[in-house]
Design a protein around this motif. Sequence first.
Motif, short mmCIF file in Angstrom:
data_model
loop_
_atom_site.label_atom_id
_atom_site.label_comp_id
_atom_site.label_asym_id
_atom_site.label_seq_id
_atom_site.Cartn_x
_atom_site.Cartn_y
_atom_site.Cartn_z
N MET A 1 17.81 41.58 54.78
CA MET A 1 17.16 41.58 53.48
C MET A 1 16.91 40.15 53.03
N GLU A 2 15.67 39.86 52.55
CA GLU A 2 15.35 38.54 52.05
C GLU A 2 15.41 38.55 50.53
N VAL A 3 16.06 37.54 49.97
CA VAL A 3 16.28 37.49 48.52
C VAL A 3 15.23 36.60 47.87
N ILE A 4 14.64 37.09 46.79
CA ILE A 4 13.69 36.33 45.98
C ILE A 4 14.35 36.04 44.64
N HIS A 5 14.47 34.76 44.31
CA HIS A 5 15.11 34.35 43.06
C HIS A 5 14.05 33.95 42.05
N ALA A 6 14.08 34.60 40.88
CA ALA A 6 13.17 34.25 39.78
C ALA A 6 13.99 33.57 38.69
N TRP A 7 13.72 32.29 38.43
CA TRP A 7 14.44 31.51 37.43
C TRP A 7 13.57 31.32 36.20
N SER A 8 14.15 31.55 35.03
CA SER A 8 13.35 31.40 33.80
C SER A 8 14.27 31.11 32.62
N ALA A 9 13.65 30.75 31.51
CA ALA A 9 14.35 30.66 30.23
C ALA A 9 14.27 32.03 29.55
N PRO A 10 15.10 32.29 28.53
CA PRO A 10 15.00 33.58 27.82
C PRO A 10 13.64 33.76 27.17
N ARG A 11 13.26 35.02 26.98
CA ARG A 11 12.04 35.40 26.28
C ARG A 11 10.80 34.80 26.94
N SER A 12 10.81 34.81 28.26
CA SER A 12 9.68 34.25 29.02
C SER A 12 8.97 35.31 29.84
N LEU A 13 9.07 36.59 29.45
CA LEU A 13 8.50 37.72 30.18
C LEU A 13 9.18 37.93 31.53
N SER A 14 10.41 37.43 31.66
CA SER A 14 11.10 37.57 32.94
C SER A 14 11.43 39.03 33.24
N THR A 15 11.77 39.81 32.21
CA THR A 15 12.08 41.21 32.45
C THR A 15 10.82 42.01 32.75
N THR A 16 9.73 41.66 32.09
CA THR A 16 8.44 42.28 32.40
C THR A 16 8.09 42.04 33.87
N LEU A 108 6.52 26.89 22.13
CA LEU A 108 5.80 27.31 20.92
C LEU A 108 5.74 28.82 20.80
N ASN A 109 5.73 29.50 21.94
CA ASN A 109 5.65 30.96 21.95
C ASN A 109 7.01 31.63 22.04
N ILE A 110 8.03 30.85 22.36
CA ILE A 110 9.38 31.41 22.48
C ILE A 110 10.15 31.32 21.16
N LEU A 111 10.13 30.15 20.56
CA LEU A 111 11.01 29.88 19.42
C LEU A 111 10.79 30.78 18.20
N PRO A 112 9.54 31.16 17.85
CA PRO A 112 9.37 31.99 16.64
C PRO A 112 10.14 33.31 16.68
N SER A 113 10.40 33.85 17.89
CA SER A 113 11.08 35.16 17.96
C SER A 113 12.48 35.05 18.56
N PHE A 114 12.97 33.85 18.72
CA PHE A 114 14.20 33.67 19.50
C PHE A 114 15.44 34.19 18.77
N GLU A 115 15.46 34.10 17.45
CA GLU A 115 16.70 34.38 16.72
C GLU A 115 16.91 35.85 16.40
N LYS A 116 16.21 36.73 17.08
CA LYS A 116 16.43 38.16 16.82
C LYS A 116 17.83 38.58 17.22
N ILE A 117 18.41 37.90 18.24
CA ILE A 117 19.74 38.27 18.71
C ILE A 117 20.77 37.18 18.38
N HIS A 118 20.43 35.93 18.62
CA HIS A 118 21.37 34.84 18.35
C HIS A 118 20.59 33.56 18.08
N PRO A 119 21.22 32.56 17.45
CA PRO A 119 20.52 31.33 17.08
C PRO A 119 20.00 30.59 18.32
N SER A 120 18.90 29.89 18.11
CA SER A 120 18.31 29.10 19.20
C SER A 120 18.98 27.74 19.28
N SER A 121 18.97 27.18 20.48
CA SER A 121 19.51 25.84 20.71
C SER A 121 18.89 25.32 22.01
#
Length: 504
Positions: A1-16, A108-121
């Motif tokens: 099995m070959e592993v593909i690693h997808a690295w991202s920041a939160p709220r970057s459509l990574s789950t999509t 610019l597209n991440i920060l406006p919705s970031f604090e729905k769960i926890h504060p941004s940093s």
Amino acid sequence: MEVIHAWSAPRSLSTTLMYSFAQRDDIEVLDEPLYAAFLKSTGVDRPYKDELLSKMECDGEKVVKDIIYGPGKKKYRFCKHISKQRLLGLPSELMSEGKHFILIRNPLNILPSFEKIHPSSFHELGLGELVSIYSDLCQMGTPPAIIDADELQRDPEATLRSLCDDLEIPFQASMLKWEAGPIPEDGLWAPWWYETLHKSTGFSSPQKYPQTFPLMHYDLLEQCLPLYNILRCHMKHKSSLLSSTLPPPSLPVPENAKLLAWVGDEIVPREMAKVSVFDSVVQGGDSVWEGLRIYKGKVFKLEEHLDRLSDSAKALAFNNVPTREEIKEAIFRTLITNGMFDNTHIRLSLTRGKKVTSGMSPAFNRYGCTLIVLAEWKPPVYDNDGGIVLVTATTRRNSPNNLDSKIHHNNLLNNILAKIESNNANVDDAIMLDKDGFVSETNATNIFMVKKDRVLTPHADYCLPGITRATVMELVVKENFILEERRISLSEFHTADEVSSSFP
């Protein structure tokens, strides 16, 4: 099995994107397999922390060896990773094995919705770690593909096809659609994060206009946006609202692709050499400049050029001008840093500086001048052996009644219009006449003519009294030739024995 690693920041459509890969018939997916190890190691609090620690493997080494690289039933395994979850001490094979790519999204597209769960940093956004991941993979000789979430929304099929090509796996059309609702591979944190995704059946189109940016995140945006831009410049395919369809141009001197320039008070790489949109040179061409040549470790006529720069700045009433020694220091540091000691040209610019608000008035300039030292490898501009061809421009040289050419200013539209005429005529440069029809200079240089052992050059009434011009005049007198400085008609140039420009 070959592993593909997808690295991202939160709220970057990574789950999509994970849902997209989950639709393939040859891939199994893992949703943030390092999450529990991250929470256990860092002590970060989450509303689902206790449940997660009790149900997921918390030992990072076991996660890597037994889960990420453990046996599987399909050809590929897709691992969705959040960059901050890459902890120190994890087995090296996490990065050295498998295929990796990075998913980025504009803060610019991440920060406006970031604090729905926890504060941004800065740490929570993880862009610093994404840059580190990119750097580490490049050092291993395996630079990862980079895709932008905006591109994924704008044109999902083209972006996915390109990504699959980079990963050397076939594209499957099934990646573009899925049924609404959760999937079995969802992490147990899905109820907190995936509500909107569970209503989707594919990649949603981007909003036509962005949300109003919350100014409470402005400082964080300033920290994160440069890191996003560092990664974005390494994308193979990117577009934007005003993107050019032109292919990347070749440089006249390829070695200049990696030069270092002085801007303001620091030396920066070529692509980072920028001034503020509030700078006077942007607002109104409000700047003075000099062109310097370096020959065999010496700057040609440096003191004379600095005299003229100072005079031009004084004539335009610049304030807070750098000292002569400070300008010299910037020049020498730039040359030494680039290793440029011969066959080099410097475009030395001094702008009135940054304004506190856009507008014409120099009263808005309260930051001091901006110094720019742009050194380039540059061979002689003109063909000194074969000569050049000139055309007479219809554009007349500026009159001292309007804008005195003795001020060596950056507002060069008068010269540029003449240069456009020479380009349209497919010749090297253009001769510019004064308002009375006498020759002044070319669009770029002073001009001389020789007739019956006499050397003639126009008065410096409309043209710049060039430093190289003065040097040529000195040499003419020194060699006992007759020098005439006077009004010269165009027909005299047409019948001259020889015509020459004075360009260092």
